[in-house]
Write a protein that holds these residues in place. Structure first.
Motif, mmCIF file in Angstrom:
data_model
loop_
_atom_site.group_PDB
_atom_site.id
_atom_site.type_symbol
_atom_site.label_atom_id
_atom_site.label_comp_id
_atom_site.label_asym_id
_atom_site.label_seq_id
_atom_site.Cartn_x
_atom_site.Cartn_y
_atom_site.Cartn_z
ATOM 1 N N GLU A 192 20.013 -16.358 -68.094
ATOM 2 C CA GLU A 192 21.012 -17.410 -68.040
ATOM 3 C C GLU A 192 22.502 -17.008 -68.416
ATOM 4 O O GLU A 192 22.642 -16.288 -69.321
ATOM 5 C CB GLU A 192 20.668 -18.488 -69.032
ATOM 6 C CG GLU A 192 19.427 -19.064 -68.606
ATOM 7 C CD GLU A 192 18.522 -19.826 -69.749
ATOM 8 O OE1 GLU A 192 19.047 -19.944 -70.593
ATOM 9 O OE2 GLU A 192 17.412 -20.417 -69.476
ATOM 10 N N TRP B 298 22.229 -18.384 -63.126
ATOM 11 C CA TRP B 298 21.169 -17.851 -63.676
ATOM 12 C C TRP B 298 20.509 -16.870 -62.674
ATOM 13 O O TRP B 298 21.075 -16.771 -61.284
ATOM 14 C CB TRP B 298 19.956 -18.617 -63.894
ATOM 15 C CG TRP B 298 19.405 -19.629 -62.710
ATOM 16 C CD1 TRP B 298 18.247 -18.949 -62.138
ATOM 17 C CD2 TRP B 298 19.811 -20.543 -62.225
ATOM 18 N NE1 TRP B 298 17.940 -20.002 -61.137
ATOM 19 C CE2 TRP B 298 18.660 -20.802 -61.017
ATOM 20 C CE3 TRP B 298 20.799 -21.572 -62.436
ATOM 21 C CZ2 TRP B 298 19.018 -22.209 -60.109
ATOM 22 C CZ3 TRP B 298 21.151 -22.550 -61.520
ATOM 23 C CH2 TRP B 298 20.130 -22.791 -60.588
ATOM 24 N N ARG C 235 19.955 -15.997 -74.119
ATOM 25 C CA ARG C 235 20.098 -15.883 -72.436
ATOM 26 C C ARG C 235 18.800 -15.469 -71.679
ATOM 27 O O ARG C 235 18.885 -15.628 -70.307
ATOM 28 C CB ARG C 235 21.317 -15.094 -72.064
ATOM 29 C CG ARG C 235 22.659 -15.527 -72.634
ATOM 30 C CD ARG C 235 23.783 -14.636 -72.336
ATOM 31 N NE ARG C 235 24.877 -15.179 -72.483
ATOM 32 C CZ ARG C 235 26.114 -15.082 -72.269
ATOM 33 N NH1 ARG C 235 26.060 -14.177 -71.092
ATOM 34 N NH2 ARG C 235 27.178 -15.413 -72.481
#
Length: 163
Positions: free
Chosen positions: A93, A100, A41
């Protein structure tokens, strides 16, 4: 490291320089970016840009404002634009909700005027489907020469091809 890229963009001498809507000369931007994935992420995008003009232009050329906000016309005489900017976007993210969050510290230096600025940009974005999304950005210059203190932007994100 997932990717490294270089690019060039140009700002054409369009608009009315008396109203601050153009620079009155071609301005070029050489840039380099790298994508460094820290996990599923998190990603960091360090970038470096060099902005320059071929001739004197009406612009307060203190590098590139955070978020690429257009600058107001300078009250000074036209000058050659020659400035450098580095930043490092840190992006988190959220794929389950298609969103985001980005934070980027930025440093810019104007070689023509021997001035600097340090600022940051924070951006939140949300994709509503595979092709359309919106992002809200807040930029602020913390120290140094500035043409603005705070800037707010709303971006429309549109992909013409399904990913």
């Amino acid at each position: 490291i997932q990717a490294i890229g270089v690019g060039i963009s140009a700002f054409a001498p369009t608009g009315n320089t008396e109203n601050g809507l153009g620079r009155g000369d071609w301005v070029m931007n050489l840039n380099a970016v790298m994508n460094w994935r820290l996990g599923p992420r998190w990603a960091i995008y360090p970038t470096a840009s060099y902005l320059f003009s071929f001739d004197s232009t009406f612009s307060k050329s203190i590098a590139i404002p955070p978020g690429n906000v257009p600058e107001p016309q300078s009250l000074d005489d036209p000058q050659i634009v020659s400035s450098f900017m580095i930043s490092a976007q840190a992006v988190y993210e959220m794929p389950k909700v298609g969103a985001w969050l980005m934070f980027a510290p930025e440093y810019s230096y104007d070689f023509s005027r021997d001035l600097y600025s340090m600022g940051s940009t924070t951006r939140f974005g949300k994709m509503f489907n595979n092709n359309f999304g919106l992002a809200f950005s807040w930029s602020v210059i913390w120290v140094g020469e500035q043409s603005f203190k705070h800037a707010f932007q709303l971006y429309i994100v549109n992909y013409f091809k399904n990913q």
